[in-house]
Design a protein around this motif. Structure first.
Motif, short mmCIF file in Angstrom:
data_model
loop_
_atom_site.label_atom_id
_atom_site.label_comp_id
_atom_site.label_asym_id
_atom_site.label_seq_id
_atom_site.Cartn_x
_atom_site.Cartn_y
_atom_site.Cartn_z
N HIS A 29 42.21 -10.34 3.98
CA HIS A 29 43.62 -10.75 4.01
C HIS A 29 43.82 -11.82 2.93
O HIS A 29 42.85 -12.48 2.52
CB HIS A 29 43.90 -11.34 5.40
N GLY A 30 45.07 -12.00 2.49
CA GLY A 30 45.36 -12.98 1.45
C GLY A 30 44.83 -14.37 1.77
O GLY A 30 44.32 -15.07 0.90
N TRP A 69 47.15 -2.07 7.03
CA TRP A 69 47.35 -2.99 8.14
C TRP A 69 46.08 -3.08 8.97
O TRP A 69 45.45 -2.07 9.27
CB TRP A 69 48.50 -2.51 9.03
N GLY A 78 48.51 -13.89 16.73
CA GLY A 78 49.80 -13.67 16.08
C GLY A 78 49.95 -12.23 15.59
O GLY A 78 49.21 -11.33 15.99
N PRO A 79 50.93 -12.01 14.70
CA PRO A 79 51.25 -10.64 14.26
C PRO A 79 50.11 -10.01 13.45
O PRO A 79 49.24 -10.72 12.95
CB PRO A 79 52.51 -10.82 13.40
N ARG A 81 47.94 -8.28 10.47
CA ARG A 81 47.84 -8.75 9.10
C ARG A 81 47.55 -7.59 8.16
O ARG A 81 46.93 -6.61 8.52
CB ARG A 81 46.73 -9.79 9.00
N LYS A 82 47.98 -7.78 6.91
CA LYS A 82 47.72 -6.77 5.90
C LYS A 82 46.43 -7.16 5.18
O LYS A 82 46.25 -8.31 4.78
CB LYS A 82 48.87 -6.69 4.90
N ASP B 29 54.25 -10.52 4.28
CA ASP B 29 52.98 -11.02 3.70
C ASP B 29 52.97 -12.54 3.61
O ASP B 29 52.00 -13.19 4.00
CB ASP B 29 52.78 -10.42 2.29
N SER B 32 52.83 -14.20 7.08
CA SER B 32 51.49 -14.09 7.65
C SER B 32 50.56 -15.15 7.04
O SER B 32 49.80 -15.82 7.74
CB SER B 32 50.98 -12.67 7.40
N GLN B 33 50.64 -15.32 5.72
CA GLN B 33 49.83 -16.33 5.02
C GLN B 33 50.21 -17.72 5.49
O GLN B 33 49.35 -18.55 5.83
CB GLN B 33 50.10 -16.20 3.51
N GLU B 35 51.70 -18.74 8.17
CA GLU B 35 51.39 -19.01 9.58
C GLU B 35 49.95 -19.46 9.73
O GLU B 35 49.64 -20.40 10.48
CB GLU B 35 51.66 -17.77 10.43
N LEU B 36 49.05 -18.82 9.00
CA LEU B 36 47.63 -19.21 9.06
C LEU B 36 47.42 -20.60 8.46
O LEU B 36 46.66 -21.41 8.98
CB LEU B 36 46.78 -18.16 8.34
#
Lengths: 116, 247
Positions: A29-30, A69, A78-79, A81-82, B29, B32-33, B35-36
């Motif tokens: 993931h990023g 995904w 949480g949601p 992740r890509k 995207d 998501s980043q 949030e982490l």
């Protein structure tokens, strides 16, 4: 005193190759890509963490990486992740990038490091 | 989803010239980043977590420039055209939108037909304008009229769907059926009028099939487009509803 961090244009020029090297071992993931870059850079890489996504999008458009995904529930809060993984084209690009880098280091290192 | 984190992301993404699908992907995207990053910062210091997370993600203006460069020129051109032609502007009424779309649709078709007929006349040495000019003018007006009606009907049709347990459901099937019937009828009448202008026939047994086909196909297509637009709207709504403070 010299600035020991690598950032801005110096970083940007090599970011794609570094990301490919990270993804070579496993898809990520990023957020994890940024963490691994910082760990392997031993704190010398200074980058805005959001920057990794424009780079990933360009690489995806060029066919160097592929996103999917991650629907696995383990270790996930949480949601969903890509996750990005390297493609065969990306592996070839990385190999080429390593060759070019070694040549660059040899040539420039020979000039900068050499004495007349 | 954390509204404050969404606002940080939206500051970078909202001004982008990109399709809804592209912007939604970028939002997911980046969120998501972020949030982490925020979870990490919360573990260090709750009071500065949000500010530090925003700083780590990067200034929205700089991020926006980098993200814009990843959007292809073709996509940017299509989006700009879409905004000029069909997207509702802030503060614009539905009636105003319908009139704008209808006018632009009609004028665009008229321009296209004039150019095409002019070329035909020059290349083939025929008086194409005299032969089919009336039909094309009627086609342009019918397209404009249908564009006006479909915009109004479509505005109501998207309200027939609603989100339930994260899935889009048809909440008012009767209303959608009625609207689709109206849309289909409009297409059917348009088909009949075109036949009349082209062939001199308004009501004939030979017309039943094409008119019926136009009604059924048109009505079905209307319902499908309403569903697709509702689905897109529901995904974007949480982001569009964010009020971003300036400064």
């Amino acid at each position: 005193m010299s600035d020991k961090t690598i950032q801005g244009e110096r970083l940007r020029g090599h970011l794609e190759a570094m990301i490919l090297a990270i993804l070579e071992t496993a898809p990520a993931h990023g957020f994890d890509i940024v963490k691994k870059l910082q760990q392997r850079g031993e704190g010398a890489l200074q980058m805005r963490e959001g920057t990794v996504y424009p780079v990933l999008y360009r690489m995806e458009a060029s066919g160097l990486v592929k996103a999917h995904w991650d629907d696995s529930p383990e270790n996930r809060k949480g949601p969903r992740r890509k996750v990005y993984g390297i493609t065969r084209k990306g592996i070839r690009q990385l190999a080429q990038g390593r060759q070019e880098w070694q040549q660059f280091v040899q040539v420039v290192g020979g000039i900068i490091g050499g004495t007349t | 989803m954390n509204v404050e984190l969404m606002k940080i992301v939206e500051r970078a993404v909202r001004p982008l010239v990109a399709s809804h699908a592209t912007k939604l992907r970028i939002r997911e995207d980046l969120y998501s980043q972020l949030e982490l990053i925020y979870q990490e910062e919360l573990a260090r210091d709750e009071t500065t977590a949000l500010a530090n997370a925003a700083r780590r993600l990067g200034a929205p203006e700089l991020l926006r420039v980098e993200l814009q460069q990843t959007v292809s020129r073709l996509e940017q051109v299509v989006v700009r055209f879409d905004r000029w032609f069909v997207r509702r502007r802030p503060g614009e009424s539905v009636l105003g939108l319908a009139l704008r779309i209808a006018t632009r649709m009609t004028l665009t078709l008229v321009l296209w037909f004039v150019v095409s007929i002019g070329l035909l006349d020059v290349l083939l040495g025929r008086n194409a304008a005299g032969e089919i000019g009336l039909l094309l003018a009627v086609v342009a007006l019918l397209f404009g009229g249908n564009a006006f009606l479909m915009t109004l009907l479509g505005h109501v049709a998207v309200t027939t769907f609603s989100l339930h347990n994260n899935r889009l459901r048809l909440a008012r099937p009767g209303r959608l059926a009625g609207l689709s019937l109206l849309a289909g009828t409009s297409f059917g009448i348009s088909e009949a009028i075109m036949w009349w202008v082209a062939d001199g026939q308004f009501i004939a047994s030979a017309l039943a099939e094409p008119v019926l086909f136009a009604m059924i196909f048109g009505g079905g297509l209307f319902a499908l487009v309403a569903f697709l637009l509702s689905r897109e709207e529901e995904k974007i709504r949480p982001w569009k509803s964010l009020v971003l403070e300036t400064g």
